[in-house]
Write an enzyme that holds these catalytic residues in place. Structure first.
Site, mmCIF file in Angstrom:
data_model
loop_
_atom_site.group_PDB
_atom_site.id
_atom_site.type_symbol
_atom_site.label_atom_id
_atom_site.label_comp_id
_atom_site.label_asym_id
_atom_site.label_seq_id
_atom_site.Cartn_x
_atom_site.Cartn_y
_atom_site.Cartn_z
ATOM 1 N N ASN A 105 0.865 -1.184 0.000
ATOM 2 C CA ASN A 105 0.000 0.000 0.000
ATOM 3 C C ASN A 105 0.901 1.234 0.000
ATOM 4 O OD1 ASN A 105 -1.870 1.983 0.386
ATOM 5 N ND2 ASN A 105 -2.464 1.372 2.458
ATOM 6 N N LYS A 128 0.019 4.219 -0.478
ATOM 7 C CA LYS A 128 -0.702 5.398 0.034
ATOM 8 C C LYS A 128 -0.497 6.606 -0.896
ATOM 9 C CE LYS A 128 -0.204 3.438 4.593
ATOM 10 N NZ LYS A 128 -0.488 3.595 6.008
ATOM 11 N N HIS A 168 -9.992 0.810 4.261
ATOM 12 C CA HIS A 168 -8.726 1.028 4.979
ATOM 13 C C HIS A 168 -8.989 2.008 6.128
ATOM 14 C CE1 HIS A 168 -4.685 2.391 5.912
ATOM 15 N NE2 HIS A 168 -4.261 1.258 5.365
ATOM 16 N N GLU A 202 -7.503 4.477 7.205
ATOM 17 C CA GLU A 202 -7.327 5.902 6.879
ATOM 18 C C GLU A 202 -8.529 6.438 6.101
ATOM 19 O OE1 GLU A 202 -3.410 5.507 5.183
ATOM 20 O OE2 GLU A 202 -2.649 4.975 7.171
ATOM 21 N N GLU A 231 -6.134 -5.453 10.183
ATOM 22 C CA GLU A 231 -5.169 -4.399 10.476
ATOM 23 C C GLU A 231 -5.591 -3.680 11.752
ATOM 24 O OE1 GLU A 231 -2.969 -3.020 6.786
ATOM 25 O OE2 GLU A 231 -4.861 -1.963 6.716
ATOM 26 N N GLY A 286 1.258 2.025 10.918
ATOM 27 C CA GLY A 286 2.159 3.172 10.826
ATOM 28 C C GLY A 286 2.753 3.607 12.156
ATOM 29 N N SER A 339 2.548 -2.336 10.667
ATOM 30 C CA SER A 339 3.976 -2.276 10.990
ATOM 31 C C SER A 339 4.722 -3.576 10.685
ATOM 32 C CB SER A 339 4.167 -1.862 12.456
ATOM 33 O OG SER A 339 3.647 -0.567 12.653
HETATM 34 C C1 PEP Z 1 -1.358 0.043 5.989
HETATM 35 O O1 PEP Z 1 -1.404 1.225 5.722
HETATM 36 O O2 PEP Z 1 -2.214 -0.726 5.533
HETATM 37 C C2 PEP Z 1 -0.286 -0.440 6.858
HETATM 38 C C3 PEP Z 1 -0.363 -1.655 7.311
HETATM 39 O O3 PEP Z 1 0.713 0.456 7.137
HETATM 40 P P1 PEP Z 1 2.074 0.129 7.934
HETATM 41 O O4 PEP Z 1 2.643 -1.148 7.353
HETATM 42 O O5 PEP Z 1 2.939 1.296 7.713
HETATM 43 O O6 PEP Z 1 1.708 -0.074 9.371
#
Ligand code: PEP
Length: 235
Positions: free
Chosen positions: A10, A12, A88, A90, A152, A158, A194
């Site tokens: 992803n 972003k 997601h 976000e 997630e 993040g 992460s």
């Molecule tokens: C994500 O945005 O779906 C995500 C898992 O981000 P990160 O790996 O940076 O935690």
């Protein structure tokens, strides 16, 4: 039949990482494993034309209309988009997408033959108050068609604080138990939050973790390559 692992990047609101289009780019499709990138809308077509398996970071369920700045699932289907992220965290946070919106998006994508990657997961407060399972159950409530699920936990996205693989496994097994038995065996459930080149193998050792949705580390080609290589190893 083991489920084919899926490693998703992803990106972003970032441009494609250096070397993404090289012949040996870690973002390219490979045998025995699905590698999918989620670029921004402006890079999506370029990535698909370059031979990457690409998906969109979001899409609306309505076919067309007065939704300034948005793109519909129908529009994504045109150039051959194969996957789309739905819900997601976000999008839920910054665009106020509800479980109902997300279910409608996923249904519209599925109807067009685009695979929805349904993102679910609890907040830190929900986990601390013992409501993590209740939350993911609610988020799955209106989903009655095949999807890829990305678990997630919001507190892990993040933040550099990934879930413990055993805790993630517990949640993945719970999510699988919510699906009808045959569907549950087939459904790929990814972990996201992460993930990096150091912790990937620990998650992949768990039986119900079928790959990752990777944010930050997917922007680092070396880290992403290591994650993909870890997933390519099967015991
Ligand atoms: C994500 O945005 O779906 C995500 C898992 O981000 P990160 O790996 O940076 O935690």
């Amino acid at each position: 039949m083991p489920r084919t692992r899926l490693i998703a990047a992803n990106w972003k609101m970032n441009p494609p990482p250096a070397g993404w289009n090289e012949a040996d780019s870690p973002y390219r499709p490979r045998t025995g494993l699905d590698v999918v990138v989620f670029p921004s809308f402006v890079d999506l077509d370029t990535c698909m034309k370059a031979g990457l398996t690409a998906g969109a970071q979001c899409g609306r369920s309505e076919e067309k209309g007065a939704f300034t700045g948005d793109v519909s699932m129908r529009m994504l289907k045109g150039p051959g988009c194969r996957y789309v992220l739905c819900g997601h965290s976000e999008r839920r946070k910054f665009h106020r997408e509800t479980d109902g919106d997300v279910a409608a998006q996923a249904a519209a994508a599925f109807a067009l033959g685009i695979t929805p990657v349904l993102c679910i997961g609890e907040s830190a407060e929900e986990r601390e108050s013992g409501n993590a399972q209740k939350k993911v159950r609610e988020q799955l409530q209106n989903i009655s068609f095949p999807v890829v699920i990305a678990y997630e936990p919001v507190w892990a996205i993040g933040t550099g604080k990934s879930a413990d693989p055993k805790n993630a496994q517990e949640m993945h097994a719970f999510i699988r138990s919510l699906l009808a038995s045959a569907e549950g065996k087939r459904t790929r459930i990814l972990y996201g939050g992460s993930v990096n080149e150091k912790n990937a193998a620990g998650f992949l050792a768990e039986p119900d973790i079928d790959g990752f949705l990777v944010g930050g580390a997917s922007l680092d080609p070396a880290a992403f390559r290591a994650i993909v290589e870890a997933a390519a190893q099967r015991p």
